[in-house]
Each structure stands twice: as structure tokens, then as C-alpha cells.
Design a protein around this motif. Sequence first.
Motif, PDB file in Angstrom:
ATOM      1  N   SER A   1       0.406  -0.873   0.030  1.00  0.00           N
ATOM      2  CA  SER A   1      -0.120  -0.336   0.235  1.00  0.00           C
ATOM      3  C   SER A   1       0.653   1.401   0.131  1.00  0.00           C
ATOM      4  O   SER A   1       1.830   1.404   0.424  1.00  0.00           O
ATOM      5  CB  SER A   1      -0.991  -0.139   1.188  1.00  0.00           C
ATOM      6  OG  SER A   1      -0.527  -0.452   2.395  1.00  0.00           O
TER       7      SER A   1
ATOM      8  N   ASN B   1      -4.114  -7.315  -4.741  1.00  0.00           N
ATOM      9  CA  ASN B   1      -4.867  -6.775  -3.709  1.00  0.00           C
ATOM     10  C   ASN B   1      -4.110  -5.433  -3.113  1.00  0.00           C
ATOM     11  O   ASN B   1      -3.251  -5.039  -1.967  1.00  0.00           O
ATOM     12  CB  ASN B   1      -4.994  -7.272  -2.312  1.00  0.00           C
ATOM     13  CG  ASN B   1      -5.882  -8.463  -3.242  1.00  0.00           C
ATOM     14  OD1 ASN B   1      -6.597  -7.905  -3.396  1.00  0.00           O
ATOM     15  ND2 ASN B   1      -5.310  -9.963  -2.796  1.00  0.00           N
ATOM     16  N   THR B   2      -3.214  -4.914  -3.873  1.00  0.00           N
ATOM     17  CA  THR B   2      -2.505  -3.048  -3.628  1.00  0.00           C
ATOM     18  C   THR B   2      -3.430  -2.416  -3.515  1.00  0.00           C
ATOM     19  O   THR B   2      -4.883  -1.884  -4.474  1.00  0.00           O
ATOM     20  CB  THR B   2      -1.301  -3.110  -4.333  1.00  0.00           C
ATOM     21  OG1 THR B   2      -1.802  -2.669  -5.703  1.00  0.00           O
ATOM     22  CG2 THR B   2      -0.244  -4.258  -4.419  1.00  0.00           C
ATOM     23  N   LYS B   3      -3.270  -1.102  -3.215  1.00  0.00           N
ATOM     24  CA  LYS B   3      -4.067   0.167  -2.608  1.00  0.00           C
ATOM     25  C   LYS B   3      -3.206   1.483  -2.632  1.00  0.00           C
ATOM     26  O   LYS B   3      -1.930   1.180  -1.661  1.00  0.00           O
ATOM     27  CB  LYS B   3      -4.550   0.083  -1.053  1.00  0.00           C
ATOM     28  CG  LYS B   3      -5.738  -0.446  -1.020  1.00  0.00           C
ATOM     29  CD  LYS B   3      -6.466  -0.524   0.512  1.00  0.00           C
ATOM     30  CE  LYS B   3      -7.622  -1.020   0.705  1.00  0.00           C
ATOM     31  NZ  LYS B   3      -7.304  -2.168   2.112  1.00  0.00           N
TER      32      LYS B   3
ATOM     33  N   SER C   1      -6.612  -3.978  -7.791  1.00  0.00           N
ATOM     34  CA  SER C   1      -5.584  -3.126  -7.510  1.00  0.00           C
ATOM     35  C   SER C   1      -6.824  -2.133  -7.353  1.00  0.00           C
ATOM     36  O   SER C   1      -7.487  -1.774  -7.636  1.00  0.00           O
ATOM     37  CB  SER C   1      -4.398  -2.145  -8.133  1.00  0.00           C
ATOM     38  OG  SER C   1      -4.979  -1.902  -9.161  1.00  0.00           O
ATOM     39  N   ASP C   2      -6.497  -1.086  -5.656  1.00  0.00           N
ATOM     40  CA  ASP C   2      -7.823  -0.204  -5.851  1.00  0.00           C
ATOM     41  C   ASP C   2      -6.924   1.329  -5.577  1.00  0.00           C
ATOM     42  O   ASP C   2      -6.039   1.645  -4.783  1.00  0.00           O
ATOM     43  CB  ASP C   2      -8.137   0.154  -4.056  1.00  0.00           C
ATOM     44  CG  ASP C   2      -8.854   0.507  -3.680  1.00  0.00           C
ATOM     45  OD1 ASP C   2      -9.513   1.498  -4.586  1.00  0.00           O
ATOM     46  OD2 ASP C   2      -9.714   0.534  -2.478  1.00  0.00           O
TER      47      ASP C   2
END
Lengths: 491, 245
Positions: A365, A394-396, A425-426
Motif C-alpha cells: 500500500s 490487492n494493492t492500494k 488494485s485500488d
Amino acid sequence: MRTSDDTTKLVEEASRYKYGFTTNIEQDLAPKGLNKDIVRFISQKKNEPKWLLEWRLKAFETLEKRKDNLPTWANLKYDKIDFQDIHYYAAPKSEDDKPKSLDEVDPELLRAYDKLGIPLKEQEFLAGVKNSHKVAVDAVFDSVSVATTFKSELSKLGIIFCSFSEAVATHPDLVKKYLGTVVPVNDNYFSTLNSAVFSDGSFVYIPPGVRCPMELSTYFRINAANTGQFERTLIIADKNSYVSYLEGCTAPMRDENQLHAAVVELVALENAEIKYSTVQNWYPGDKNGKGGIYNFVTKRGICQEAHSKISWTQVETGSAVTWKYPSVILKGDYSSGEFYSVALSHNCQQADTGTKMIHIGKNTSSRIVSKGISAGRGQQTYRGLVSILPKADNTKNFTQCDSLLIGNDCGAHTVPYIDVRNKSSDVAHEASTSKISEEQLFFCLQRGITEEDATALIVNGFCREVFKSLPMEFAVEAKKLLELSLEGAVG
Amino acid sequence: MLKISNLSVSVENKLIINNLDLEIDEGKKVAVMGPNGSGKSTLSNVISGKPGYDIKEGSIEFEDTDILKVDPEERATMGIFMAFQYPVEIPGIANSSFLRTAINSIRKKNNIDPVNTRIFLEEINQIASKLGLDKSFLSRDMNAGFSGGEKKKNEILQLLLLKPKLCVLDEIDSGLDIDSLKVISKGISEYSNKKNSMLIITHYQRLLDHVIPDEVHIFNNGKIVESGDHNLVKILEEKGYKEFS
């Protein structure tokens, strides 16, 4: 009656540089120019081992291949730099006879620090702060470290905090292992240049499981005319360790443009955390843009292993030209990177600054908070890259870029690059641009607050999120610096 | 305390205040009532020194000093306070820091040492609770995200803290519910005494039921068209502004 034009005038007249003085210390100067002999001269002056000389020479060869291929993409205008017209080595004369204690330090040097309000003396650090915040200072005067404090206390914990040159002599394996691994020699023109001719800087190693009990701090200072400054800093936080490092700069007034091209490399191993804070106040040049420091810095950290964390906080109020993108490579899974920045450009200052967050590992993140303030004819560009590689699940990322304009002749530009190659990712980006409003200013005036104080108040409010992430004593300094930089704003 | 003589003010070449004479004596509460666009807010802005107004002629004297050329922060230091119709938000600055900066700025100009932190906090906490405000109110950002009522209460809080000689209340009652109106009115009434003066600018009767003015002036087209005591308020409420143009 007052108008916003007065506010503009106030900022235009804010160029009186408090720290504009030079000290008369005889310099041990290398002749001007850049060639293999100069590289050898520097290496010899510092008694470096052969491997490092070879490393420098290789960098010099790379530099020659690059010719004058400087980065051109930044939103900056400056005179062409004549790299042959620069001294690449300067040291205070007392270097040959290194002082054993501060009492032996050149009084002229100590007076210079006093003028800067830098509490160099050990007792001054200890006074009243014995059990609270101890600050160790590795003071760099021009190119050579002249005083290092708190070493013994740190060494009990196995912490190494010394000048880069000293580390080369005492811990060559660590230096060899990590030097150039985060910022490769050929990364960009300035990193190549630095690799060939770097002067000195700081070295920090925190052993596994150790939480560094004090803020480590370095005050850099450019003094000799026509002397390029090429610091090299390397910080390694081993597994499960923590360190907070502070870097602060002021420079005396000079007419010539002084080139500064530092390289800072940070390495965080498993579950380690590095917090790197900078307050930069180099001479910005006069009202018409004459003089001032050219600041081309490459700062990068790598979260090498899982759960590591690197956080950059910077307050940039100085330099005529700033080119700087403290970045984090998020390689370890669950690692995180942060970038908090306040940059002020007034008069003719130009800043092109931002960050790069490179997400390689899973569940990584990053958070970017950039606050740009433009006043006078200052130009400010936020340039940032958020890159999410295919395997970074699943990175932010959260990015916030706010710009505050004071007056009508300044500019703010935001250039975010977002490159996402993973669907899970978000990534969020927010940006705003505002002006200090007449209404806000009048409201403060009506409460008896002067225009100068009101401007400082509103600007401080704008920057609060970043100041909050600075160590407390540094936040106070940063606030003062910002107020000083906006001083004289009342027409 | 305040003497406005022969005052004409225009904005962008439009005459907003036309040859106005108005005097407010020490210890008096003077209400100026008028319809929208009658020049009421211009009057309060010109008294407090807001930029952007073109003073065509006339003078404003505060305690026998012509203040038209005096900077707004200087006027504040002299004891002129304006409660804003639309209080301004300053993000990132805690309400209490703002208040302390304000009080210390005024003290500094009057050569008084900065306020003692403990005493200051005690005082603002006291004022806040009097106005029915929670303690957390003081640590929130200056007016940022405050409700209309909270913003207006915050103006009164500042008034009670800064203790001005002349209070210019520019539609302090607009946007208030009945309970807040009562709290605010009480704050104003309690502050009012023989040594200070109030200029109360409003559209409506309701504030003046709680804060009884000594004089009432009806303002229209930039000048006073009718004057009287507080009975005038009732007459106005019955007849409307149309009767007074």
C-alpha cells in the motif's frame, strides 16, 4: 484600502534570506573541472579502498557516455550547467587534523552554526531533553563531516551512524553490499554524476530488532563558492528495526548558482521501518531569480522484504530549482510507502517534485499527500508515478495533491502518472487548487491578526496534514521556516 | 463612541450608502433594520474596514478618531468587532489556536503579554459551556464543517473572548433555530453594559425581542428613512418595509 495585490507584493518582497552569510574557512579545493584525475583525486583525498575508486571510475565512464544528456521532462527552466566550471572537492582545512572533540572544532565553524541556530554542542542537545528527545547530529560542513555526537550511546545498541567516508573504512562489507542497489549508477544523469564524484554524507545501519531510541539528524550546509555538493547517504534498517532520520539544510547567500546532486538510498528489510524527514531551506536566489541553489536529488527507498515500511516527509522551501522525487519500491509483500510533502515556491523559484510508488509485492500500500504553495512568480509542479505491476495483487494507493496559490503571477501544475497492471488494485487520486481568499484574510484581520500572521496561519492550516507526520521538534522548525519564507508579505 | 457623518459609499460605481448620518453613544444598543439589498451589510463592512468599497465622502469616527484610513486589524485592536453574517472556514487550524492567535495579536498591539495558556483555556471553556457548546468544539477546525448555528455561536464566543467596545452584529440571527437564538441573545445581553455599544443589523423582529435596543433605525436605499425607539420594531413588523421607502 488593501487588496489582494498587496498580498502579492508582500510575498514578492519575501526574499530576504535570513541565513545569507558565508564563513571564512580556508578551503582545500580541487581544481575546477571533471575528469578521471579529479575522480582519482577525490578518492585519494578520502583514502578510499581500490574497489570504491573503481566503482567511481566506472560511474565516470557511464557519465561520459551520457554526454550532457540531462533529464528534460521536468517543468523547469534554468541556465545550462557547465560541469567543467565546478570544483568537485572542498574540505575545511582542519580536516587534516580532525578535531577530537567539539572544543577543537574551528570556532569560525561553530559560529556559523550558531548563526543558523543549529545546536551543535552536545550539551545543548542534552540540556533539558535528557530523557525525552535526544538528537544525534552528524554535522556535514561542505563535504566533510566535522562532528559526530551520541555515537557511543548508539554503538551500545549496535547502531552504526557515521559519515559515509568513515563507513567505507570501518564497515566496507555493508557499504559494498548495498551501495548503488536502490539508485543504480546509471539511473539518471545526476545519480551517475554523484556516483563518480560524491563527497560525503551519512551512513546508518540499524541491527535486527533494534528500535533506534533517538531521531538521527544531519544538518547539511553548502558553503564554498562554486563547489558542487554531492552527498551520498545510505540507510539500512535490518529485520524488525526502526529508525527516524532527519535532514535539514540552510545555505549562505551566494550569487553563483550552486549545484547540488545528492543520492539517498534506503533499504528496509523484513518488518523494518524507516522514516526519513527533510526540511530544506537552501538559498532560493534573490527576488529576480539571481543566484540560488540548483537541487537535483535522487532519493529512493526499497521495501526489500515483507511488512517493511518507508515514509518520506519533506518540507521544501528553498533552492532556485528543485528536482526531486523521493520514491519507494514496494517489493516485499504487505510493505507500505508514504510520501508527505510541503513545497513552497515564491519569487522566481521553481519546483518539480513528487514521488514514485512502485508496487511489486502483493498487498502493498502507498499513500501520497502533496501540498504545494506558489507565491510571487513561483512555479510548482507535482509529478508523481503510481505504478502497479501485474503480480501486485490487492494493492492500494491513495494520492492527494493540493495546491495553494498566493497572488496572480504564480503557477501550480499537477502531473500524475498512474499505471495499473493488476485488476485487484485500488487506486484513488484527489487533487485541488485553491487561492487564499479575500474573505479568509479579512476575517483574520477583523480579529486583530496581521496580514502576515493571517497568511502564515492559513498556510499552516493547509499544510497541517504533512506537519503532523514530522517529528515534533522538526514540525516546529518547519512551521517557523514557512513563516520566515512568507515574511515581508505585507506590502 | 461611533459617529458616522455624511457617509456615501459605492461599489463598482453603484451608490450603496447615500449620505448617512448615524451616531452610537457609549452604552447604547442601536438596531438598524432594512430589507435585502438596502446597504446594511455594506455599512458593517465599511465600519470594520473590509477592502473593496469606494468611500465617496464623509467620515466614520470611533472614539474621536477618523478610522476610514485605519487598517482593519488596527480597528480590531481599537475595540471594533464584527460578527460575520457568513463566518469563514479556515481548514487545518483548530478553533482554540485561532482564538489564541487573535487574542494575542490584539494584546501584542496594546503592549500586553500573551495570555496565560491555562487562564485562556479556562475562559474559553467557560464561554463555550455558556453557549451550550461541547468542549470538542474548541479543537475542531475553525468553522470547518460547523452547522450554521455553530458558526454563529462561534462568532459570539469570539466576541465574549475579545471583549470589544463596539460590537457590529451583522445578521447574527439569520439561519438560527429558536433555541440557538435564545442562547445567542442571552450572550449578547449579558455582555452589553454601559461601557460598550452595539450595532445590531437585522431583518427581523425576533432577535430584538430578546435584546431590547435603545434606538431603532429603518434603513432603505442606503439611508435612514425612519428612526424611533423599540416600539418602531412592532410597527415595522405590522406594516412591512414597503411603508418606509
